[in-house]
Write a protein that holds these residues in place. Structure first.
Motif, PDB file in Angstrom:
ATOM      1  N   GLY A 151     -14.232 -81.447  28.508  1.00 34.61           N
ATOM      2  CA  GLY A 151     -12.998 -81.883  29.153  1.00 34.61           C
ATOM      3  C   GLY A 151     -11.984 -82.380  28.140  1.00 34.61           C
ATOM      4  O   GLY A 151     -10.787 -82.076  28.226  1.00 34.61           O
ATOM      5  N   MET A 152     -12.465 -83.147  27.156  1.00 41.84           N
ATOM      6  CA  MET A 152     -11.568 -83.602  26.088  1.00 41.84           C
ATOM      7  C   MET A 152     -11.013 -82.410  25.320  1.00 41.84           C
ATOM      8  O   MET A 152      -9.826 -82.374  24.974  1.00 41.84           O
ATOM      9  N   MET A 153     -11.875 -81.441  25.061  1.00 39.53           N
ATOM     10  CA  MET A 153     -11.447 -80.253  24.326  1.00 39.53           C
ATOM     11  C   MET A 153     -10.405 -79.461  25.119  1.00 39.53           C
ATOM     12  O   MET A 153      -9.412 -78.982  24.567  1.00 39.53           O
ATOM     13  N   ALA A 154     -10.609 -79.343  26.434  1.00 35.34           N
ATOM     14  CA  ALA A 154      -9.705 -78.536  27.269  1.00 35.34           C
ATOM     15  C   ALA A 154      -8.280 -79.066  27.237  1.00 35.34           C
ATOM     16  O   ALA A 154      -7.318 -78.297  27.347  1.00 35.34           O
ATOM     17  N   ASN A 155      -8.121 -80.373  27.083  1.00 36.28           N
ATOM     18  CA  ASN A 155      -6.784 -80.950  27.053  1.00 36.28           C
ATOM     19  C   ASN A 155      -5.988 -80.545  25.825  1.00 36.28           C
ATOM     20  O   ASN A 155      -4.757 -80.618  25.832  1.00 36.28           O
ATOM     21  N   GLY A 156      -6.663 -80.125  24.784  1.00 40.46           N
ATOM     22  CA  GLY A 156      -5.968 -79.666  23.593  1.00 40.46           C
ATOM     23  C   GLY A 156      -5.629 -78.197  23.617  1.00 40.46           C
ATOM     24  O   GLY A 156      -4.879 -77.710  22.768  1.00 40.46           O
ATOM     25  N   ALA A 157      -6.183 -77.473  24.586  1.00 36.23           N
ATOM     26  CA  ALA A 157      -5.983 -76.032  24.650  1.00 36.23           C
ATOM     27  C   ALA A 157      -4.676 -75.683  25.354  1.00 36.23           C
ATOM     28  O   ALA A 157      -4.178 -76.418  26.200  1.00 36.23           O
ATOM     29  N   GLY A 158      -4.137 -74.530  25.009  1.00 40.60           N
ATOM     30  CA  GLY A 158      -2.935 -74.029  25.641  1.00 40.60           C
ATOM     31  C   GLY A 158      -3.078 -72.555  25.971  1.00 40.60           C
ATOM     32  O   GLY A 158      -4.034 -71.901  25.542  1.00 40.60           O
ATOM     33  N   GLY A 159      -2.149 -72.022  26.709  1.00 42.30           N
ATOM     34  CA  GLY A 159      -2.095 -70.589  26.988  1.00 42.30           C
ATOM     35  C   GLY A 159      -3.370 -70.037  27.605  1.00 42.30           C
ATOM     36  O   GLY A 159      -3.981 -70.643  28.483  1.00 42.30           O
ATOM     37  N   ASP A 160      -3.790 -68.859  27.121  1.00 40.26           N
ATOM     38  CA  ASP A 160      -4.971 -68.183  27.662  1.00 40.26           C
ATOM     39  C   ASP A 160      -6.248 -68.977  27.404  1.00 40.26           C
ATOM     40  O   ASP A 160      -7.195 -68.899  28.198  1.00 40.26           O
ATOM     41  N   THR A 161      -6.288 -69.726  26.311  1.00 42.04           N
ATOM     42  CA  THR A 161      -7.476 -70.535  26.017  1.00 42.04           C
ATOM     43  C   THR A 161      -7.676 -71.594  27.093  1.00 42.04           C
ATOM     44  O   THR A 161      -8.788 -71.807  27.585  1.00 42.04           O
ATOM     45  N   ARG A 162      -6.599 -72.247  27.474  1.00 42.85           N
ATOM     46  CA  ARG A 162      -6.671 -73.259  28.531  1.00 42.85           C
ATOM     47  C   ARG A 162      -7.077 -72.635  29.859  1.00 42.85           C
ATOM     48  O   ARG A 162      -7.934 -73.176  30.577  1.00 42.85           O
ATOM     49  N   GLY A 174     -18.563 -67.016  29.906  1.00 42.40           N
ATOM     50  CA  GLY A 174     -17.208 -66.489  29.926  1.00 42.40           C
ATOM     51  C   GLY A 174     -16.212 -67.224  29.063  1.00 42.40           C
ATOM     52  O   GLY A 174     -15.017 -66.903  29.073  1.00 42.40           O
ATOM     53  N   LEU A 175     -16.686 -68.213  28.289  1.00 42.61           N
ATOM     54  CA  LEU A 175     -15.788 -68.970  27.427  1.00 42.61           C
ATOM     55  C   LEU A 175     -15.927 -68.474  25.993  1.00 42.61           C
ATOM     56  O   LEU A 175     -16.924 -68.723  25.334  1.00 42.61           O
ATOM     57  N   SER A 176     -14.917 -67.750  25.510  1.00 40.55           N
ATOM     58  CA  SER A 176     -14.982 -67.171  24.168  1.00 40.55           C
ATOM     59  C   SER A 176     -13.769 -67.490  23.304  1.00 40.55           C
ATOM     60  O   SER A 176     -13.877 -67.610  22.078  1.00 40.55           O
ATOM     61  N   LEU A 177     -12.603 -67.642  23.915  1.00 33.89           N
ATOM     62  CA  LEU A 177     -11.371 -67.804  23.145  1.00 33.89           C
ATOM     63  C   LEU A 177     -11.374 -69.005  22.197  1.00 33.89           C
ATOM     64  O   LEU A 177     -10.856 -68.900  21.074  1.00 33.89           O
ATOM     65  N   PRO A 178     -11.948 -70.175  22.571  1.00 34.64           N
ATOM     66  CA  PRO A 178     -11.882 -71.318  21.656  1.00 34.64           C
ATOM     67  C   PRO A 178     -12.617 -71.097  20.343  1.00 34.64           C
ATOM     68  O   PRO A 178     -12.372 -71.813  19.368  1.00 34.64           O
ATOM     69  N   PHE A 179     -13.523 -70.099  20.289  1.00 35.70           N
ATOM     70  CA  PHE A 179     -14.381 -69.940  19.133  1.00 35.70           C
ATOM     71  C   PHE A 179     -13.933 -68.841  18.160  1.00 35.70           C
ATOM     72  O   PHE A 179     -14.606 -68.576  17.166  1.00 35.70           O
ATOM     73  N   GLY A 180     -12.797 -68.206  18.440  1.00 35.66           N
ATOM     74  CA  GLY A 180     -12.357 -67.105  17.590  1.00 35.66           C
ATOM     75  C   GLY A 180     -10.909 -67.220  17.165  1.00 35.66           C
ATOM     76  O   GLY A 180     -10.241 -68.241  17.385  1.00 35.66           O
ATOM     77  N   ASP A 181     -10.410 -66.146  16.598  1.00 37.85           N
ATOM     78  CA  ASP A 181      -9.042 -66.144  16.070  1.00 37.85           C
ATOM     79  C   ASP A 181      -7.983 -66.294  17.156  1.00 37.85           C
ATOM     80  O   ASP A 181      -6.856 -66.689  16.875  1.00 37.85           O
TER      81      ASP A 181
END
Length: 432
Positions: free
Chosen positions: A100-111, A338-345
């Motif tokens: 949850g803490m991590m999700a608050n830093g995400a934007g766009g498709d990652t969020r 299904g969570l992949s975007l935070p771990f790549g480019d």
């Protein structure tokens, strides 16, 4: 938003206000099964069912739906981390708070991808997290303790958005530390984890390599005696039949419980902790199938919902004392979910930092649980490294002398704190 937060806090604290729905029923453990005893139990069961109805208002549809999404996430993460034919232990709740803490830093498709995996918006995640922290701090017994922290490399501090740090402080009550990310930082982190896990976890495998600019940490500890303590004559020698075909000598704890649960080929009971806000549910296969065969077809949301809908029946229960610990990476399980975007480019953490090249380098969790005749102590810590770059109708006998599933949860809402399996026990302390 204020109304929704208040509703979730009410759900998470419902047992505190309503008391233990099965408390009076459990007091009949040492009584006879006379007609007078049965009549008393029926009355208590009816009262308990009424209590459950009052504390979970049907009009609170959003809150119930949000809990179902929390159930789904918790079971999916457990299912993707457990090894078949082996012991398992994980805290979906600790992982959920850290993510949850991590999700608050995400934007766009990652969020958006994170919201899809959670089944909730980031705002809903924050409200649930804040309610859970508030409920835990309001519990004078301090049965469940929750703590969050954010560790920032001092040289990168200016790149971290003030809005992100403020949100973590407000909604997650997160302590903030700016350090040099050297060996002294590792010691500080370990000291923090040890303090907030009641000493059960003394080291975390945090990534403090040169590319890491931030570490997000959640820690929780659980410590409670049983509502009805075991007497010496309720502890007997027994044999546990391991999944691998071997046998182990164990101490079996025997009692009479009143919360019988049957769900999707599993059946068992819930044994409440002191105050009856939390309980330990133990489930074994109903037939001849192995635990792993049954778990392959279990629908997690239904199972966790069924924890709240136990049948008030006499259960002659027995299960072994056990200690388990685990250490695991959560990246691959989350990728399978299904969570992949935070771990790549393609990661987007534009709500966390001005640095456009941030990714999540690691998500690790350590957990430990000790279940004994006196009660249960359990703890978990999850770190995320961010780098640049009813009616008594029947009686049942449930003997957990073979592989079983266990769920430590908040009784009224069914919120799972720990989920695991015991499949093999040795004569020494068992670790997974």
């Amino acid at each position: 938003m204020h109304t929704m937060k208040k509703s979730m806090a009410a759900l998470l604290c419902a047992a505190m206000a309503a008391g233990c729905s099965s408390n009076a029923a459990n007091s009949s453990q040492n009584s006879s099964t006379s007609s007078q005893s049965q009549t008393t139990t029926e009355s208590e069961a009816s009262s308990a069912q009424s209590s459950q109805t009052v504390t979970t208002p049907a009009s609170n549809v959003n809150a119930v739906t949000e809990l179902d999404h929390l159930y789904a996430f918790s079971w999916d993460l457990f299912n993707h981390t457990r090894d078949e034919n082996d012991n398992s232990l994980m805290s979906p709740f600790s992982a959920w708070m850290a993510l949850g803490m991590m999700a608050n830093g995400a934007g766009g498709d990652t969020r958006k991808q994170m919201e899809d995996v959670f089944g909730l918006s980031v705002e809903q995640i924050n409200a649930l997290a804040n309610s859970a922290l508030t409920a835990a701090s309001a519990d004078e017994a301090h049965t469940l303790r929750l703590a969050d922290s954010v560790w920032i490399r001092a040289s990168e501090s200016d790149s971290i958005l003030d809005s992100y740090k403020k949100l973590l402080s407000t909604d997650y009550q997160a302590e903030s530390f700016e350090t040099s990310f050297d060996d002294s930082t590792r010691q500080q982190i370990n000291d923090w984890v040890r303090e907030h896990t009641d000493g059960l976890i003394d080291q975390m495998p945090v990534d403090l390599s040169s590319t890491t600019i931030m570490v997000l940490l959640n820690a929780l500890s659980f410590d409670s005696a049983w509502q009805d303590e075991y007497e010496d004559n309720q502890i007997v020698d027994g044999t546990f039949h391991n999944q691998n075909g071997s046998e182990a000598s164990v101490k079996m704890m025997q009692s009479e419980e009143t919360q019988y649960i049957a769900s999707q080929g599993l059946h068992g009971f819930t044994k409440p902790y002191k105050g009856c806000h939390y309980g330990l549910t133990l489930l074994v296969p109903e037939g001849d199938q192995s635990l792993d065969e049954v778990l392959q077809n279990v629908e997690g949301v239904k199972l966790l919902q069924d924890l709240k809908n136990s049948t008030y029946s006499i259960v002659h229960a027995s299960f072994p004392e056990f200690t388990l610990s685990s250490e695991q990476s959560l990246i691959k399980p989350l990728e399978k979910m299904g969570l992949s975007l935070p771990f790549g480019d393609g990661a987007d953490f534009s709500n966390l930092s001005q640095n456009p090249d941030l990714t999540v380098s690691e998500i690790k969790q350590k957990a430990k649980i000790e279940v004994s005749r006196t009660g249960t102590k359990a703890a978990a810590a999850t770190d995320i490294g961010i780098a640049g770059a009813a009616l008594v109708e029947e009686e049942y006998t449930i003997t957990c002398d073979r592989p079983f599933l266990y769920i430590l949860s908040e009784i009224e809402t069914g919120t799972p704190i720990f989920i695991g399996t015991v499949e093999n026990i040795s004569d020494e302390v068992t670790e997974s």
